[in-house]
Design a protein around this motif. Structure first.
Motif, PDB file in Angstrom:
ATOM      1  N   GLY A  78       0.803  -1.206   0.000  1.00 21.16           N
ATOM      2  CA  GLY A  78       0.000   0.000   0.000  1.00 21.16           C
ATOM      3  C   GLY A  78       0.837   1.258   0.000  1.00 21.16           C
ATOM      4  O   GLY A  78       0.444   2.272   0.576  1.00 21.16           O
ATOM      5  N   LEU A  79       1.986   1.230  -0.651  1.00 17.41           N
ATOM      6  CA  LEU A  79       2.876   2.382  -0.716  1.00 17.41           C
ATOM      7  C   LEU A  79       2.837   2.997  -2.114  1.00 17.41           C
ATOM      8  O   LEU A  79       2.682   2.287  -3.111  1.00 17.41           O
ATOM      9  N   GLY A  80       3.029   4.313  -2.159  1.00 20.76           N
ATOM     10  CA  GLY A  80       3.082   5.001  -3.434  1.00 20.76           C
ATOM     11  C   GLY A  80       1.719   5.479  -3.892  1.00 20.76           C
ATOM     12  O   GLY A  80       0.725   5.394  -3.166  1.00 20.76           O
ATOM     13  N   PRO A  81       1.648   6.008  -5.121  1.00 19.04           N
ATOM     14  CA  PRO A  81       0.379   6.548  -5.626  1.00 19.04           C
ATOM     15  C   PRO A  81      -0.701   5.475  -5.731  1.00 19.04           C
ATOM     16  O   PRO A  81      -0.412   4.304  -6.000  1.00 19.04           O
ATOM     17  N   ALA A  82      -1.937   5.889  -5.522  1.00 15.99           N
ATOM     18  CA  ALA A  82      -3.070   4.977  -5.704  1.00 15.99           C
ATOM     19  C   ALA A  82      -3.192   4.593  -7.169  1.00 15.99           C
ATOM     20  O   ALA A  82      -2.667   5.272  -8.066  1.00 15.99           O
ATOM     21  N   ALA A  83      -3.875   3.489  -7.423  1.00 17.61           N
ATOM     22  CA  ALA A  83      -4.157   3.101  -8.808  1.00 17.61           C
ATOM     23  C   ALA A  83      -4.846   4.250  -9.527  1.00 17.61           C
ATOM     24  O   ALA A  83      -5.677   4.957  -8.959  1.00 17.61           O
TER      25      ALA A  83
END
Length: 555
Positions: free
Chosen positions: A391-396
């Protein structure tokens, strides 16, 4: 002690216990070996990645044997190999889905399971599987249960679980094979906190029985002062939401994301001590090629698309495509019914309002869309990659997502040149066989000669349940463990991208870039490092044939 291959560029060191594993880990951190990356501790193992062009496997194994002898002396009494010593309290509601099953396995009542789990003294052994997931060991030798035969695809965040002699708290929703006995609202991972996880090897953990969950308190706040304490409400591990952003300057608007569209770069290396895997592009070769075509650094953030993506230019932008050929078409602004084929592995210009539409590739699975200047998004732990497990970084990316081009993104001359992209015509296709060289180990001894012959002798189909975490494979006959290995529990060990993990149901899982950092099912082998990029291009329905015998170039 055993030193086993975990891939052609990774060794797995097995020692007597956790203290020796931590002592060896400390030795390699304090006095690094040239060419060796950051090791990953396990229950009684250490996963040691290395650069075969800087240090040979045999030479490294000799160094590790010497270090293990020293580590055994340093480990001393049990517990001395760990550091820290802070106490973290975990208020827990004991209502887990597997509580009754755990009681049956142990021959106790559910009340006795709860009483002994809360009364035990727990210590953090190591952090792995997912960011903030701590493997906790206790002084109660009776709290030992097997993992589930078939892992769940979704375990709720905050689940308190048991597996083997370990207990743990799932930081976020994720797959998992542990037995669920309760839940907590304690936040064990927060990327905005420094450090992100409130515990470290050697810290003590105490579970307390509550009838209601404790909302809005992080483990650092519950556990008193010290590492992990912070002001304000805690945040659970989540991605950065780019929807609704209003960036200035040139960029791209997502009209339709297709089956899946993510931002990816080359990932987050060297954060394994936090339980964070590298992640990054599933096919890094194609990411690099698309970036080279537009003049970006090879690791600039780009869009990783799985069919059906449609983007609209905001201002003039230069793009390039690599990976799977999805029959991309450019629709001019104001003329949606008109279109021209977009070039592949070559830069091309989108004028303001032009749209790029990707179809569904006949071969391969993922297409990379690079924009000159790279996609500018807030980095998380130094990377703009989306790690779907952690759950790291930009969302889909969704229909409302706006992407800004980074510095240097303005369109100018578009020059065509060879960028060395993999040819789309050579990518895997549904129904066709892709042969993958396999390095056997470290747990191939869990399978007899007939099992290993079956692994290599039949085709394995990539199922629709596959994702960036792992390719779930199906075959005519599942792999059977040796009689001695049936019912045996494997202490959690570090895992690599390309590992072929075999749960008790005998259906292999081929680990992808977002795989858990550690796992508790045997790994029969791993795809050779030079072929890992192919894993990102295996579509559902593709067939895989494993070819054992791959070795390190300097083994």
């Amino acid at each position: 002690m055993r030193i086993l291959p975990a891939r052609d560029d990774v060794l797995l060191v097995e020692v007597d216990d956790l203290d020796q594993a931590l002592a060896l880990h400390g030795s390699l951190r304090a006095s690094p070996v040239p060419g060796v990356g950051r090791p990953v501790p396990g229950a009684r193992t250490l996963l040691v990645p290395f650069d075969p062009w800087r240090v040979g496997a045999r030479d490294l194994a000799a160094v590790l044997r010497d270090r293990v002898a020293t580590a055994r002396q340093a480990a001393g009494q049990p517990g001395s190999g760990a550091a820290g010593g802070r106490t973290v309290e975990i208020p827990t509601v004991y209502d887990g889905a597997d509580l009754a099953d755990v009681a049956d396995l142990l021959g106790w009542s559910a009340e006795e399971v709860v009483r002994r789990h809360a009364a035990a003294s727990w210590v953090v052994g190591f952090v792995g599987f997912a960011p903030g997931f701590a493997y906790l060991t206790s002084d109660d030798d009776g709290l030992v249960v097997p993992r589930r035969d078939t892992p769940r695809t979704r375990v709720p965040a905050g689940s308190v679980a048991l597996a083997g002699p370990w207990s743990g708290v799932y930081p976020r929703e994720s797959p998992g094979g542990w037995q669920l006995i309760g839940r907590t609202d304690v936040v064990t991972w927060d990327a905005d906190r420094d450090p992100p996880t409130p515990w470290a090897p050697g810290d003590r953990v105490r579970f307390t029985v509550v009838r209601e969950s404790v909302r809005g308190r992080s483990a650092g706040e519950v556990g008193g002062s010290g590492r992990g304490r912070r002001s304000g409400p805690p945040t659970s591990p989540r991605t950065t939401d780019l929807a609704g952003a209003a960036p200035s300057g040139p960029g791209l608007d997502v009209v339709t994301p297709g089956a899946q569209a993510l931002l990816q770069d080359l990932g987050r290396p060297a954060l394994e001590h936090l339980g964070v895997s590298a992640s990054g592009a599933a096919d890094p070769r194609s990411l690099r090629a698309a970036n080279r075509a537009v003049g970006n650094p090879p690791g600039a953030a780009a869009v990783e698309a799985v069919g059906g993506l449609r983007l609209r230019a905001r201002g003039p932008v230069v793009l390039a495509l690599a990976g799977a050929d999805a029959g991309a078409v450019v629709h001019p602004a104001g003329a949606p019914d008109e279109g021209r084929a977009a070039p592949f592995a070559r830069p091309f210009l989108l004028a303001d309002g032009d749209e790029l539409a990707l179809g569904h590739p006949a071969r391969g699975w993922r297409t990379y869309v690079a924009v000159r200047g790279g996609v500018d998004a807030p980095p998380v732990l130094g990377s703009r990659a989306t790690d779907t497990l952690a759950g790291l970084g930009p969302a889909a990316l969704g229909p409302a997502t706006r992407l800004a081009a980074g510095p240097g993104g303005a369109a100018d001359a578009v020059a065509a040149h060879d960028v060395g992209a993999p040819s789309p015509s050579t990518l895997p296709a549904p129904g066709e066989v892709t042969t993958l060289p396999l390095v056997l180990g470290p747990h191939d001894d869990w399978f007899d000669a007939a099992g290993l012959a079956l692994l290599a002798g039949q085709d394995w189909e990539v199922t629709a349940r596959s994702d960036r975490v792992g390719l779930r494979l199906a075959g005519p006959s599942p792999l059977a463990r040796t009689p001695a290995a049936r019912g045996r529990e494997l202490p959690s060990v570090g895992c690599v991208t390309g590992a072929v993990q075999v749960p008790p149901d005998g259906l292999p899982v081929l680990f992808g870039p977002d795989h858990p950092l550690t796992g508790g099912y045997p790994v029969v082998g791993a795809v050779a490092s030079g072929h890992l990029w192919l894993l990102g291009q295996l579509p559902p329905g593709a067939l895989v044939r494993f070819r054992p015998g791959a070795t390190s170039p300097h083994s």
